[in-house]
Enzyme design. Structure first.
Site, PDB file in Angstrom:
ATOM      1  N   CYS A   1       0.836  -1.191   0.000  1.00 12.26           N
ATOM      2  CA  CYS A   1       0.000   0.000   0.000  1.00 12.26           C
ATOM      3  C   CYS A   1       0.881   1.255   0.000  1.00 12.26           C
ATOM      4  O   CYS A   1       1.596   1.508  -0.951  1.00 12.26           O
ATOM      5  CB  CYS A   1      -0.988  -0.041   1.156  1.00 12.26           C
ATOM      6  SG  CYS A   1      -2.298   1.210   1.015  1.00 12.26           S
TER       7      CYS A   1
ATOM      8  N   HIS B   1      -3.932  -4.402  -0.264  1.00 14.20           N
ATOM      9  CA  HIS B   1      -3.527  -5.010   1.015  1.00 14.20           C
ATOM     10  C   HIS B   1      -3.617  -6.530   0.904  1.00 14.20           C
ATOM     11  O   HIS B   1      -4.683  -7.109   1.109  1.00 14.20           O
ATOM     12  CB  HIS B   1      -4.442  -4.524   2.145  1.00 14.20           C
ATOM     13  CG  HIS B   1      -4.213  -3.111   2.534  1.00 14.20           C
ATOM     14  ND1 HIS B   1      -3.276  -2.738   3.470  1.00 14.20           N
ATOM     15  CD2 HIS B   1      -4.796  -1.968   2.105  1.00 14.20           C
ATOM     16  CE1 HIS B   1      -3.295  -1.425   3.618  1.00 14.20           C
ATOM     17  NE2 HIS B   1      -4.211  -0.933   2.796  1.00 14.20           N
TER      18      HIS B   1
ATOM     19  N   GLU C   1      -2.628  -8.615   2.941  1.00 11.88           N
ATOM     20  CA  GLU C   1      -2.951  -9.148   4.271  1.00 11.88           C
ATOM     21  C   GLU C   1      -4.442  -9.109   4.574  1.00 11.88           C
ATOM     22  O   GLU C   1      -4.906  -9.746   5.527  1.00 11.88           O
ATOM     23  CB  GLU C   1      -2.164  -8.394   5.348  1.00 11.88           C
ATOM     24  CG  GLU C   1      -2.676  -7.015   5.708  1.00 11.88           C
ATOM     25  CD  GLU C   1      -2.271  -5.914   4.753  1.00 11.88           C
ATOM     26  OE1 GLU C   1      -2.526  -4.741   5.069  1.00 11.88           O
ATOM     27  OE2 GLU C   1      -1.707  -6.216   3.679  1.00 11.88           O
TER      28      GLU C   1
END
Length: 202
Positions: free
Chosen positions: A77, A180, A182
């Site tokens: 990001c 992202h 994650e």
């Protein structure tokens, strides 16, 4: 061992660590230059403003350290945006590793909102590219950003949000995900696992 740089600020550090733990990666969260230099791989997370993140990196004397790394580095990001020369956000000089800039997204059509927030599809990627191996052709990932890098030969995958948005980039040993991973469920896990398991630079 993976070094996760803690000095960029933002709220995604814990999420990144949790995602790395889920795939069995060995990592440490650090701002120690020697640990970062000697790590097998480095992850540069970040959420928020470029100027704030660069100030924190400068205060920790990590800018020359990051610029000099030769192992694989993954910016996430804001961490990806920091790899570029400068950001239009506050006219901020960044790390200057990738020869391009970061510019504000603009609402370019009805229904196109800024920030670009939510799930979007990755397109125009080579399924044999190391970060994208085992990704489904319709893979969706989670974005939250108001600025995006310029297009160039470093772009390995894009998303469409009223314009082409560089979603995955690579320049030498530096990789970046504008989204992202994650927070991107199975697709994000695949990308993180591909990075962790990478043995040779593409």
């Amino acid at each position: 061992m993976i070094a996760v740089v803690k000095n960029t600020g933002g709220t995604n550090l814990n999420s990144v660590c949790n995602a790395l733990a889920r795939i069995g990666a060995t990592f440490t969260v650090t701002g120690d230059a020697d640990v970062i230099r000697t790590a097998e791989k480095v992850v540069l997370p970040g959420v928020g403003a470029a100027a704030h993140a660069m100030r924190r990196l400068n205060e920790a004397n990590l800018v020359p350290v990051l610029r000099g790394l030769s192992q694989p580095v993954l910016g996430i990001c804001l961490g990806m945006q920091l790899l570029f020369e400068q950001s239009e956000e506050g006219a901020t000089p960044c790390l200057g590793i990738i020869p391009g800039d970061v510019r504000a997204l603009k609402p370019s059509a009805p229904g196109i909102r800024v920030p670009h927030m939510g799930w979007n599809r990755l397109i125009d990627f080579d399924p044999d590219y190391p970060l994208c191996r085992s990704l489904q052709s319709h893979a969706c990932v989670y974005f939250v950003h108001s600025f995006a890098a310029t297009m160039g030969p470093w772009v390995k995958a894009i998303a469409i949000h009223g314009q082409s948005v560089p979603a995955i980039v690579q320049f030498k040993n530096f990789f970046g995900c504008q989204f992202h991973p994650e927070k991107s469920a199975k697709a994000g896990e695949v990308i993180l696992r591909n990075f962790i398991n990478m043995r040779d630079l593409p």
